[in-house]
Design a protein around this motif. Structure first.
Motif, PDB file in Angstrom:
ATOM      1  N   UNK A  12       0.841  -1.210   0.000  1.00 18.33           N
ATOM      2  CA  UNK A  12       0.000   0.000   0.000  1.00 18.33           C
ATOM      3  C   UNK A  12       0.868   1.249   0.000  1.00 18.33           C
ATOM      4  N   UNK A  13       1.943   1.242   0.778  1.00 23.66           N
ATOM      5  CA  UNK A  13       2.867   2.378   0.781  1.00 23.66           C
ATOM      6  C   UNK A  13       3.563   2.542  -0.569  1.00 23.66           C
ATOM      7  N   UNK A  14       3.908   1.427  -1.199  1.00 22.48           N
ATOM      8  CA  UNK A  14       4.535   1.495  -2.519  1.00 22.48           C
ATOM      9  C   UNK A  14       3.558   2.066  -3.544  1.00 22.48           C
ATOM     10  N   UNK A  15       2.289   1.708  -3.431  1.00 22.02           N
ATOM     11  CA  UNK A  15       1.268   2.256  -4.333  1.00 22.02           C
ATOM     12  C   UNK A  15       1.114   3.760  -4.113  1.00 22.02           C
ATOM     13  N   UNK A  16       1.137   4.183  -2.855  1.00 22.79           N
ATOM     14  CA  UNK A  16       1.059   5.613  -2.542  1.00 22.79           C
ATOM     15  C   UNK A  16       2.287   6.344  -3.091  1.00 22.79           C
ATOM     16  N   UNK A  17       3.440   5.711  -3.007  1.00 24.35           N
ATOM     17  CA  UNK A  17       4.679   6.279  -3.561  1.00 24.35           C
ATOM     18  C   UNK A  17       4.523   6.462  -5.065  1.00 24.35           C
ATOM     19  N   UNK A  18       3.909   5.505  -5.714  1.00 21.45           N
ATOM     20  CA  UNK A  18       3.676   5.596  -7.160  1.00 21.45           C
ATOM     21  C   UNK A  18       2.720   6.749  -7.490  1.00 21.45           C
ATOM     22  N   UNK A  19       1.648   6.875  -6.725  1.00 23.72           N
ATOM     23  CA  UNK A  19       0.655   7.921  -6.995  1.00 23.72           C
ATOM     24  C   UNK A  19       1.221   9.318  -6.759  1.00 23.72           C
ATOM     25  N   UNK A  20       1.966   9.483  -5.672  1.00 21.48           N
ATOM     26  CA  UNK A  20       2.419  10.815  -5.302  1.00 21.48           C
ATOM     27  C   UNK A  20       3.669  11.249  -6.063  1.00 21.48           C
ATOM     28  N   UNK A  21       4.592  10.325  -6.309  1.00 19.99           N
ATOM     29  CA  UNK A  21       5.865  10.697  -6.924  1.00 19.99           C
ATOM     30  C   UNK A  21       6.040  10.143  -8.333  1.00 19.99           C
ATOM     31  N   UNK A  22       5.132   9.288  -8.782  1.00 17.65           N
ATOM     32  CA  UNK A  22       5.194   8.774 -10.141  1.00 17.65           C
ATOM     33  C   UNK A  22       6.306   7.767 -10.378  1.00 17.65           C
ATOM     34  N   UNK A  23       6.720   7.050  -9.348  1.00 16.63           N
ATOM     35  CA  UNK A  23       7.782   6.054  -9.489  1.00 16.63           C
ATOM     36  C   UNK A  23       7.156   4.761  -9.983  1.00 16.63           C
ATOM     37  N   UNK A  24       7.559   4.335 -11.169  1.00 16.20           N
ATOM     38  CA  UNK A  24       6.970   3.124 -11.745  1.00 16.20           C
ATOM     39  C   UNK A  24       7.678   1.881 -11.249  1.00 16.20           C
ATOM     40  N   UNK A  25       7.149   0.744 -11.607  1.00 21.21           N
ATOM     41  CA  UNK A  25       7.724  -0.528 -11.207  1.00 21.21           C
ATOM     42  C   UNK A  25       6.733  -1.327 -10.382  1.00 21.21           C
ATOM     43  N   UNK A  26       7.181  -2.482  -9.918  1.00 20.08           N
ATOM     44  CA  UNK A  26       6.320  -3.322  -9.093  1.00 20.08           C
ATOM     45  C   UNK A  26       5.960  -2.588  -7.811  1.00 20.08           C
ATOM     46  N   UNK A  27       4.829  -2.948  -7.242  1.00 20.54           N
ATOM     47  CA  UNK A  27       4.392  -2.307  -6.003  1.00 20.54           C
ATOM     48  C   UNK A  27       5.061  -2.965  -4.806  1.00 20.54           C
TER      49      UNK A  27
END
Length: 124
Positions: A12-27
């Motif tokens: 969930x934190x990795x998904x939030x990292x993706x949403x907020x900072x746009x870092x792609x890759x596996x969650x």
């Protein structure tokens, strides 16, 4: 922290990292940290490394008892708090202005040089 498994909250934190900072890759936090280490402050990188290590311990039932749940909770809350404060729209505007400002400065310098040339040659 105790009501949900550690890998689930880390995802969930990795998904939030993706949403907020746009870092792609596996969650997964390890993937996010490897792909974009410069998006977090040093203290939070340390916390993310700790969370990744604890997630590896989570996979082994005997080693799972060694996990410090209080520190894991603090690390997750500090990362979540940092990621929640980031405004993706503001980052996009900042990036746009970072590209536009030097271009406008260069155009201004060329225009000033052109006006100086006009004045020095007596055309104005």
């Amino acid at each position: 922290m105790t009501e949900r498994p550690l890998p689930e909250t880390n995802a969930e934190l990795a998904q939030l990292w993706r949403e907020q900072l746009g870092v792609r890759g596996k969650d997964r936090l390890a993937t996010k940290l490897r792909r974009a280490p410069g998006t977090l402050p040093r203290s939070l990188k340390r916390e993310v490394r700790f969370l990744v290590e604890m997630e590896q311990l989570w996979d082994n039932p005997k080693l799972r008892r060694q996990i410090d749940l209080a520190r894991v909770g603090r690390a997750q809350e500090s990362l979540r708090g940092f990621l929640k404060t980031i405004d993706p729209r503001d980052r996009l505007i900042g990036r746009f202005l970072g590209i536009l400002a030097p271009l406008m400065f260069n155009i201004l310098l060329v225009f000033a040089a052109w006006v100086i040339w006009l004045v020095m040659t007596g055309r104005v």
